[in-house]
Design a protein around this motif. Sequence first.
Motif, PDB file in Angstrom:
ATOM      1  N   VAL A 496       0.733  -0.899  -0.183  1.00 17.25           N
ATOM      2  CA  VAL A 496       0.221   0.049   0.153  1.00 17.25           C
ATOM      3  C   VAL A 496       0.593   1.785   0.111  1.00 17.25           C
ATOM      4  CG1 VAL A 496      -1.525   1.187   1.161  1.00 17.25           C
ATOM      5  CG2 VAL A 496      -2.117  -1.230   0.909  1.00 17.25           C
ATOM      6  N   LEU A 497       2.054   0.774   1.228  1.00  8.46           N
ATOM      7  CA  LEU A 497       3.524   2.635   0.729  1.00  8.46           C
ATOM      8  C   LEU A 497       3.904   2.988  -1.022  1.00  8.46           C
ATOM      9  CD1 LEU A 497       4.255   1.999   4.287  1.00  8.46           C
ATOM     10  CD2 LEU A 497       2.700   3.623   4.200  1.00  8.46           C
ATOM     11  N   THR A 498       3.975   1.183  -1.205  1.00  9.61           N
ATOM     12  CA  THR A 498       4.304   1.831  -2.686  1.00  9.61           C
ATOM     13  C   THR A 498       4.161   2.023  -3.523  1.00  9.61           C
ATOM     14  OG1 THR A 498       5.802  -0.743  -1.675  1.00  9.61           O
ATOM     15  CG2 THR A 498       5.034   0.208  -4.424  1.00  9.61           C
ATOM     16  N   ALA A 527      -1.351  -2.589  -9.583  1.00 14.27           N
ATOM     17  CA  ALA A 527      -1.253  -4.562  -9.025  1.00 14.27           C
ATOM     18  C   ALA A 527      -0.174  -4.305  -7.820  1.00 14.27           C
ATOM     19  CB  ALA A 527       0.007  -4.855 -10.029  1.00 14.27           C
ATOM     20  N   SER A 528      -0.275  -3.661  -6.894  1.00 13.39           N
ATOM     21  CA  SER A 528       0.590  -2.998  -5.515  1.00 13.39           C
ATOM     22  C   SER A 528      -0.929  -3.273  -5.263  1.00 13.39           C
ATOM     23  CB  SER A 528       1.775  -1.833  -5.719  1.00 13.39           C
ATOM     24  OG  SER A 528       2.635  -2.043  -6.122  1.00 13.39           O
ATOM     25  N   PHE A 533      -5.110  -5.776  -1.558  1.00 14.25           N
ATOM     26  CA  PHE A 533      -6.130  -6.108  -1.344  1.00 14.25           C
ATOM     27  C   PHE A 533      -6.679  -8.160  -1.434  1.00 14.25           C
ATOM     28  CE2 PHE A 533     -10.324  -6.684  -2.096  1.00 14.25           C
ATOM     29  CZ  PHE A 533     -11.518  -5.502  -1.682  1.00 14.25           C
ATOM     30  N   GLY A 534      -5.383  -8.379  -2.529  1.00 16.99           N
ATOM     31  CA  GLY A 534      -6.083 -10.111  -2.619  1.00 16.99           C
ATOM     32  C   GLY A 534      -5.314 -10.358  -1.766  1.00 16.99           C
ATOM     33  N   ALA A 570      -4.373  -3.756 -12.243  1.00 21.32           N
ATOM     34  CA  ALA A 570      -3.027  -2.628 -12.721  1.00 21.32           C
ATOM     35  C   ALA A 570      -3.881  -2.721 -14.793  1.00 21.32           C
ATOM     36  CB  ALA A 570      -2.414  -3.615 -12.928  1.00 21.32           C
ATOM     37  N   ALA A 571      -5.325  -3.316 -14.400  1.00 25.70           N
ATOM     38  CA  ALA A 571      -5.707  -2.667 -15.743  1.00 25.70           C
ATOM     39  C   ALA A 571      -6.530  -1.390 -15.107  1.00 25.70           C
ATOM     40  CB  ALA A 571      -6.882  -4.433 -16.043  1.00 25.70           C
ATOM     41  N   SER A 572      -7.363  -1.463 -13.929  1.00 28.21           N
ATOM     42  CA  SER A 572      -7.892  -0.244 -14.014  1.00 28.21           C
ATOM     43  C   SER A 572      -7.620   1.212 -13.665  1.00 28.21           C
ATOM     44  CB  SER A 572      -8.908  -0.794 -12.656  1.00 28.21           C
ATOM     45  OG  SER A 572      -9.543  -2.221 -11.811  1.00 28.21           O
ATOM     46  N   MET A 573      -6.300   0.319 -12.774  1.00 24.69           N
ATOM     47  CA  MET A 573      -5.810   1.474 -12.799  1.00 24.69           C
ATOM     48  C   MET A 573      -4.491   2.644 -14.037  1.00 24.69           C
ATOM     49  SD  MET A 573      -4.098   3.861 -10.325  1.00 24.69           S
ATOM     50  CE  MET A 573      -2.882   5.337 -10.191  1.00 24.69           C
TER      51      MET A 573
END
Length: 857
Positions: A496-498, A527-528, A533-534, A570-573
């Motif tokens: 999350v920080l990344t 993706a991070s 979240f996953g 990744a796709a959403s971002m």
Amino acid sequence: MSSDSEQAAYSSSARSNGSRRPAAAAPSFTRIEERPPSSGSDVSGCDSDDIPHFDDLASGHSLVPMRRIRSSQEMLIQASSSGVDMDAITGWLYNGPLQRAKYQDFSTIDWIYDSTKARHYKSRLRARARGMGKLGKLQLLADASKPWAVLLAVGFAMGLIATCVSVTSQWLIDIKHGHCRTGFYLNRRFCCWNADDVCLDWVMWSEHLHTRWHWAEWLLQYMVFMFDAVLFAAISTYLVTEHAPYAAGQGIAEIKTIMSGFMMRKFLGLRTLCVKCVGVVLSVASGLSIGKEGPMVHIACCCCNVFSRGFKRIRSNEVERRELLSAASAAGISVAFGSPIAGVLFSLEQVSYYFSAKTMWRSLFCAAVAAVTLKFFNPFRNGKLVPFQVTYDRTWDLFELWFFVLIGATSGFVGMLQNRLTLFLLEYRQRSKLKNFARGEVVVVALATAAIGYLSVYLRADTVTLVSNLFTECHSQDTEGLCSRGDRAGNVVSLVLTSIIRVVLTSLASGLAVPAGMFLPSMATGASFGRAFGMVVQTLYEAHPTWRLFSACKPDVPCITPGVYALVGAASMLASTTRMTVTIVVIMFELTGALIYVLPIMLAVSISKSVAEAFNKDGLFESIIHLNGYPFLSMDQEYVLQGTSDEIMVRASEMAVVQANGETLQRMVDLLSNSSYSGFPVVKPGGSMALMGYISRSDMSMVVERAMALSMYSGDSPCCFARAAPHTEPGDDTVGRPTVDFRPWVDPTPFTITHNTDVNVVAETFRQLGVRYVLVTHHETLLGIITKKDVVRLVRMQSRNNYGQPTLATLFSCHASRVEPLWRSWQGRPSPLQQYQGYQPSQQNGPAIFSSESQVL
């Protein structure tokens, strides 16, 4: 007249006389000796309707004196016997097709003129081939194969360039950590290719220098990492700022503007290509939060532009060249993501302004050639086109759709914030003194990125490696790193920080003077977050497997795959920042090879884009276009404007016009010297303002320069702009002097509208037909002119004001001055005309597109 006046268009003239053929560029001057006029004719007249046209000789026009002759055949015989250039005679005898000077930098092309020019060229070629039998068919085949030869060369070049960029950048990235004992030219992956667990051939720099203490070893590695990062970034920004400023950034916003008809010379040149290829390797290796995928599109278009120079027909036709550029852009995405189908969709969805079925087939061909070439070179030695291709052996359950929706909504909001921060920093650079210290800024940002990134294992890794690890599925034997069960909470916090830090670093790096893309950094951010979240969902399932939410999961079988959540994130971002949809879904599908995950990705991408568009309709590329002031009307957006053409036109009283005849060469010189207008309407003499045509500034300048270079012309030489009878007075001293003929460069039937035409119709005229200007008339009387820039300005003004309650887009604007006060009502607003007239645009970096003395359109 305002500087908004554009150059002449072939629009209505092409429609009114479809048999006209555009000729080639005008040849250089050839002086023709004087002939005595025939009896009863006026040597200074412009009326040459009695002169027959010689179509077969009309390969070009030259500036020659216009005067009557007794016999055109006699003229041809005399010219051929005296050795006069036949192109000069043709320019005198044949004045049918409209001529064009070379398009100036930062001007717009004439779509209708160039399209008509290409059609007439093909018509003449087919007519000539019919009389040549098999040889004519071979000529047709050779002419038709030229675009395919260019695209074939582009596809092969992009495969080779992508191989070199990937291998070289990965080697430089690994050099920051150590080197290979068996071969200094090998990166860590190839150096340890045959190693099982421990790689003895790869030597860290601290190990190479025989450091004994652990703290000294860590500090040495830290210093070498930062030094190499600063060195690579400094070399990259030096090459860009010193040799090719157009190589900075990813270039997609400028390519979209070029595709819409804007001219930006040297942006797709050979020097830009070379600097972009070298600079993107160095900037990616420096550790800046950038990627090489976006610049690959710019590199592909540069290759297409360079290769097309070898064919005169393509080089001289801007419309056909843009069709090839649209097809070539697909090769950039094809080699960047190993996704040729997504490359075609990217060209359709994001880059192309006009996308025909022919362009689609060419895009697929170019993307396929690029992918096959990359597959042949196999730069990653794994048989894959990209290093982070993954496959999943598990499916997804219906209850996970709610989690995918949540990821999409969060990514949409975060992507909107990243775009806002990027635009804020871009605008701040342009308005502050920071723009004068571009190299220093790159060095400082690279140093800060390296100093912060080395402290985190996720930020220290390059984006390709990070995305590959985040997409990878955990197996039962994996117990370390991301798959560690004992340190799962720490990994979640770190990821999350990344994501948060990478949003800031990506926004900082997007406007630096280095080649920089934002595709892969945005994917790494999403993706991070998706992986984190996953992992949270996976922990909940393991802690509470009997919850009703997880009732669909089978016992003793892993139910949650965090790698899929990373893929969806990744796709959403990426969708929220670029506002692409179908292209991103296909990219992710081709990366995973699993059709079963298309539905979750589609759902998340749709939600992400919807959330982002609730704040702002434009993606990052369109926002950069607006920030830089490029004249661009999007084909995707529906403009709802208020007003009529007389409210936005530049009135005739503010324009500089030329009379059809009665003008002198010296007055044309003074007009060009004392004004910055981009074109001049041609009216009847006598002050009636009856419109007879239009001539652009570039065409007039070319003719005037050629005329002044000839001794047969002087400042008092009369000028002819139309076929009207000359307006002469008794004792006129221009009689008997050679006349400067401007008629081949005057559009006799410019595109006109009435004064009460709705502005929405005007906007669609510019957007759909690609005209450069429209003249406003009433019963053939000139009232004013409207250019594309006028429409773009009105669109931006009305979109900012919104004429109603403030929306989420205005509340989250970059500047408080753009936010409409809550207490302002519609009754207190100025009219659209008052707002338009009072608008004072800001000066941006680059060409002054919207300055008061602009000549670019």
